[in-house]
Write a protein that holds these residues in place. Structure first.
Motif, PDB file in Angstrom:
ATOM      1  N   ALA A   1       0.843  -1.197   0.000  1.00  0.00           N
ATOM      2  CA  ALA A   1       0.000   0.000   0.000  1.00  0.00           C
ATOM      3  C   ALA A   1       0.876   1.245   0.000  1.00  0.00           C
ATOM      4  N   LEU A   2       1.955   1.212   0.809  1.00  0.00           N
ATOM      5  CA  LEU A   2       2.818   2.389   0.895  1.00  0.00           C
ATOM      6  C   LEU A   2       3.528   2.640  -0.424  1.00  0.00           C
ATOM      7  N   PHE A   3       4.023   1.561  -1.044  1.00  0.00           N
ATOM      8  CA  PHE A   3       4.690   1.754  -2.336  1.00  0.00           C
ATOM      9  C   PHE A   3       3.694   2.252  -3.381  1.00  0.00           C
ATOM     10  N   GLY A   4       2.460   1.762  -3.281  1.00  0.00           N
ATOM     11  CA  GLY A   4       1.430   2.244  -4.207  1.00  0.00           C
ATOM     12  C   GLY A   4       1.170   3.727  -4.018  1.00  0.00           C
ATOM     13  N   ILE A   5       1.072   4.153  -2.750  1.00  0.00           N
ATOM     14  CA  ILE A   5       0.877   5.576  -2.472  1.00  0.00           C
ATOM     15  C   ILE A   5       2.031   6.373  -3.049  1.00  0.00           C
ATOM     16  N   SER A   6       3.227   5.830  -2.872  1.00  0.00           N
ATOM     17  CA  SER A   6       4.415   6.533  -3.363  1.00  0.00           C
ATOM     18  C   SER A   6       4.338   6.736  -4.872  1.00  0.00           C
ATOM     19  N   VAL A   7       3.937   5.685  -5.601  1.00  0.00           N
ATOM     20  CA  VAL A   7       3.841   5.819  -7.053  1.00  0.00           C
ATOM     21  C   VAL A   7       2.759   6.824  -7.426  1.00  0.00           C
ATOM     22  N   TYR A   8       1.630   6.771  -6.698  1.00  0.00           N
ATOM     23  CA  TYR A   8       0.542   7.708  -6.973  1.00  0.00           C
ATOM     24  C   TYR A   8       1.032   9.144  -6.839  1.00  0.00           C
ATOM     25  N   TYR A   9       1.800   9.407  -5.766  1.00  0.00           N
ATOM     26  CA  TYR A   9       2.266  10.779  -5.579  1.00  0.00           C
ATOM     27  C   TYR A   9       3.388  11.140  -6.536  1.00  0.00           C
ATOM     28  N   SER A  10       4.152  10.142  -6.999  1.00  0.00           N
ATOM     29  CA  SER A  10       5.163  10.439  -8.020  1.00  0.00           C
ATOM     30  C   SER A  10       4.482  10.890  -9.304  1.00  0.00           C
ATOM     31  N   ILE A  11       3.398  10.184  -9.673  1.00  0.00           N
ATOM     32  CA  ILE A  11       2.655  10.579 -10.875  1.00  0.00           C
ATOM     33  C   ILE A  11       2.112  11.986 -10.694  1.00  0.00           C
ATOM     34  N   LYS A  12       1.542  12.238  -9.497  1.00  0.00           N
ATOM     35  CA  LYS A  12       1.006  13.568  -9.225  1.00  0.00           C
ATOM     36  C   LYS A  12       2.098  14.617  -9.323  1.00  0.00           C
ATOM     37  N   TYR A  13       3.291  14.278  -8.825  1.00  0.00           N
ATOM     38  CA  TYR A  13       4.380  15.253  -8.896  1.00  0.00           C
ATOM     39  C   TYR A  13       4.702  15.591 -10.347  1.00  0.00           C
ATOM     40  N   LEU A  14       4.791  14.550 -11.182  1.00  0.00           N
ATOM     41  CA  LEU A  14       5.133  14.810 -12.589  1.00  0.00           C
ATOM     42  C   LEU A  14       4.070  15.661 -13.255  1.00  0.00           C
ATOM     43  N   ARG A  15       2.819  15.485 -12.855  1.00  0.00           N
ATOM     44  CA  ARG A  15       1.747  16.255 -13.508  1.00  0.00           C
ATOM     45  C   ARG A  15       1.686  17.689 -13.022  1.00  0.00           C
ATOM     46  N   TYR A  16       1.802  17.888 -11.702  1.00  0.00           N
ATOM     47  CA  TYR A  16       1.571  19.226 -11.175  1.00  0.00           C
ATOM     48  C   TYR A  16       2.835  19.927 -10.696  1.00  0.00           C
ATOM     49  N   GLY A  17       3.906  19.170 -10.485  1.00  0.00           N
ATOM     50  CA  GLY A  17       5.163  19.800 -10.111  1.00  0.00           C
ATOM     51  C   GLY A  17       5.177  20.427  -8.732  1.00  0.00           C
ATOM     52  N   ASN A  18       4.295  19.933  -7.846  1.00  0.00           N
ATOM     53  CA  ASN A  18       4.271  20.467  -6.488  1.00  0.00           C
ATOM     54  C   ASN A  18       5.278  19.699  -5.629  1.00  0.00           C
ATOM     55  N   GLU A  19       6.136  20.435  -4.931  1.00  0.00           N
ATOM     56  CA  GLU A  19       7.251  19.802  -4.229  1.00  0.00           C
ATOM     57  C   GLU A  19       6.793  18.872  -3.107  1.00  0.00           C
ATOM     58  N   THR A  20       5.649  19.219  -2.466  1.00  0.00           N
ATOM     59  CA  THR A  20       5.208  18.396  -1.343  1.00  0.00           C
ATOM     60  C   THR A  20       4.853  16.977  -1.788  1.00  0.00           C
ATOM     61  N   TYR A  21       4.374  16.828  -3.030  1.00  0.00           N
ATOM     62  CA  TYR A  21       4.048  15.488  -3.514  1.00  0.00           C
ATOM     63  C   TYR A  21       5.278  14.596  -3.529  1.00  0.00           C
ATOM     64  N   ASP A  22       6.410  15.211  -3.871  1.00  0.00           N
ATOM     65  CA  ASP A  22       7.639  14.431  -3.894  1.00  0.00           C
ATOM     66  C   ASP A  22       8.030  13.986  -2.499  1.00  0.00           C
ATOM     67  N   ILE A  23       7.796  14.878  -1.518  1.00  0.00           N
ATOM     68  CA  ILE A  23       8.120  14.502  -0.131  1.00  0.00           C
ATOM     69  C   ILE A  23       7.247  13.339   0.306  1.00  0.00           C
ATOM     70  N   VAL A  24       5.971  13.379  -0.058  1.00  0.00           N
ATOM     71  CA  VAL A  24       5.089  12.259   0.279  1.00  0.00           C
ATOM     72  C   VAL A  24       5.630  10.976  -0.325  1.00  0.00           C
ATOM     73  N   ALA A  25       6.028  11.048  -1.604  1.00  0.00           N
ATOM     74  CA  ALA A  25       6.491   9.839  -2.291  1.00  0.00           C
ATOM     75  C   ALA A  25       7.696   9.250  -1.580  1.00  0.00           C
ATOM     76  N   VAL A  26       8.665  10.088  -1.233  1.00  0.00           N
ATOM     77  CA  VAL A  26       9.887   9.527  -0.651  1.00  0.00           C
ATOM     78  C   VAL A  26       9.636   9.021   0.755  1.00  0.00           C
ATOM     79  N   GLU A  27       8.773   9.707   1.517  1.00  0.00           N
ATOM     80  CA  GLU A  27       8.519   9.226   2.873  1.00  0.00           C
ATOM     81  C   GLU A  27       7.715   7.929   2.843  1.00  0.00           C
ATOM     82  N   ALA A  28       6.832   7.791   1.860  1.00  0.00           N
ATOM     83  CA  ALA A  28       6.111   6.522   1.734  1.00  0.00           C
ATOM     84  C   ALA A  28       7.093   5.395   1.439  1.00  0.00           C
TER      85      ALA A  28
END
Lengths: 204, 226
Positions: free
Chosen positions: B54-81
């Protein structure tokens, strides 16, 4: 295409593979069938990493800018993958001939083995082209390329070794349809993700 | 994202995990040869892996979100997941190895699923190495998101397709059905599924705490820079 202009790269790679095979030959002399098979794939793995790693790293900044202006991102990743595929196909078939020459070994099903080599070149080129693009963006680091790509290629490599083992034992082709199918499926997935992701990597 | 500040699901997570601790050790389990009482480990070993996925899935979801919107916090979510996922990976491996020691005889018996798990671990270590090798923040976020998305489907194939093609000691491999009719009875299911939800929630909770700490750190750094 790009690297074709610098022929020394190709010659260097062929020489690299031949030298590796010969070193293995001198140190092993004769091998058991299983060792023969695995050794071949390990030689191919390292040759492929070396060959494909160059595809993005060796480009100068000016030339990348030039590609950027004449072609769209998906076209470039597809072109690179196809080029690497043909390059690896050439290298692996010559390597296979040379390998068969020095290490005598009887293949049960040569056709299937050749198909495996074909699939192997395909898998190596699809996975390594994308990872070399990532590694080159992250600062032209050869170690990084190996670290990123080896875990990703292991599943494919395990399937390839299994498939080629089937070919050596001379099992009928129908036994191995599962493996061939899964290898092709993984390649389709990898190519489609590369196509989706490469544009993000490309524009800087 | 406001749900991460709510309390109810954290309480639910704690309750569910305590429930599985108690009921997992006390409820009746079917007695089977070889497994015997160690079958209770299924309440801990499998849910921990679910939480990792589940955590790795969340991480991928937020990585995709980061690529689309470029918001830095999404990347932090991805790495912490991913960081939390690796923690759960270690839990899963330890519980699995203990279980294997008692049932299969050896902690590492070369089972395909064990090997695949080890390779999946390498993939995520490569992700962290990649991150640490790039200094520039935006570039790091972008490139590591790309690698994260690229690696995820290959990991899924590795963990769930390849072991099924070969003989394995795990249930559900080598052609056996997983979570099938004869693996678990209803009495086990009422412990097992709450356990899964509980551990997933706990994992998400740890990840959100790590994310909030990182976020605060970033904010202070930005303030100091100004």
């Amino acid at each position: 295409m790009l690297e074709w202009r610098s022929k020394y790269v190709l010659n260097g790679l062929l020489l690299y593979v031949f030298a590796t095979i010969f070193v293995c030959y001198l140190s092993f002399k004769t091998t058991q069938p299983i060792v023969w098979n695995v050794l071949f794939w390990i030689i191919m793995l390292f040759a492929a990493v070396n060959a494909v790693a160059k595809s993005f790293i060796q480009e100068s900044n000016g030339r990348l800018l030039y590609y950027y202006s004449i072609a769209c991102a998906p076209a470039i990743i597809i072109a690179k993958t196809i080029y690497n595929f043909l390059l690896l196909l050439l290298i692996s078939f010559t390597a296979f001939l040379m390998y068969n020459l020095v290490f005598s070994n009887n293949l049960g099903n040569p056709l299937l083995y050749l198909i495996t080599i074909f699939l192997g070149s395909l898998s190596f080129s699809t996975v390594f082209t994308m990872t070399s693009a990532i590694a080159s963006k992250a600062g032209n680091n050869g170690t990084l390329m190996a670290v990123l790509s080896f875990p990703l290629i292991i599943p494919l490599l395990m399937l390839l070794i299994k498939l080629s083992k089937n070919a050596m034992d001379g099992l009928a082709g129908s036994v191995s349809y599962d493996e061939i199918g899964v290898i092709l499926l993984i390649n389709v997935i990898v190519v489609s993700i590369s196509l989706l992701l490469f544009p993000y990597l490309w524009r800087d | 994202m406001t749900i991460i500040y709510k309390k109810w699901w954290k309480i639910l997570a704690v309750l569910l995990v305590f429930y599985t601790l108690i009921s997992g050790f006390l409820f009746k389990v079917p007695s089977k040869v070889i497994l015997n009482e160690s079958i209770r480990n299924v309440y801990f070993h499998v849910p921990v892996w679910f939480a990792m996925l589940a955590l790795f899935g969340i991480s991928v979801y937020y990585s995709i979100k980061y690529l689309r919107y470029g918001n830095e916090t999404y990347d932090i979510v991805a790495v912490e997941a991913v960081n939390t996922g690796i923690l759960f990976y270690i839990f899963g491996l330890i519980t699995g190895m203990l279980w294997a020691k008692f049932t299969w005889g050896e902690a590492w018996s070369g089972d395909p699923k064990q090997n695949s798990a080890a390779i999946a671990f390498l993939i995520y270590c490569a992700y962290l190495v990649l991150r640490s090798s790039i200094d520039e923040e935006q570039k790091r976020a972008k490139i590591s998101s790309i690698y994260n998305i690229f690696a995820f489907p290959i990991m899924i194939v590795l963990l769930f397709v390849l072991p099924r093609l070969t003989d394995s000691l795990h249930p559900g491999n080598g052609g056996n059905p997983a979570f099938g009719k004869y693996d678990m009875n209803n009495q086990m299911r009422i412990v097992f599924w709450p356990a899964c939800i509980g551990w997933i929630l706990i994992g998400v909770w740890i990840a959100t705490i790590r994310y909030r700490i990182r976020n605060l750190e970033n904010k202070t750094i930005n303030k100091l820079n100004k």
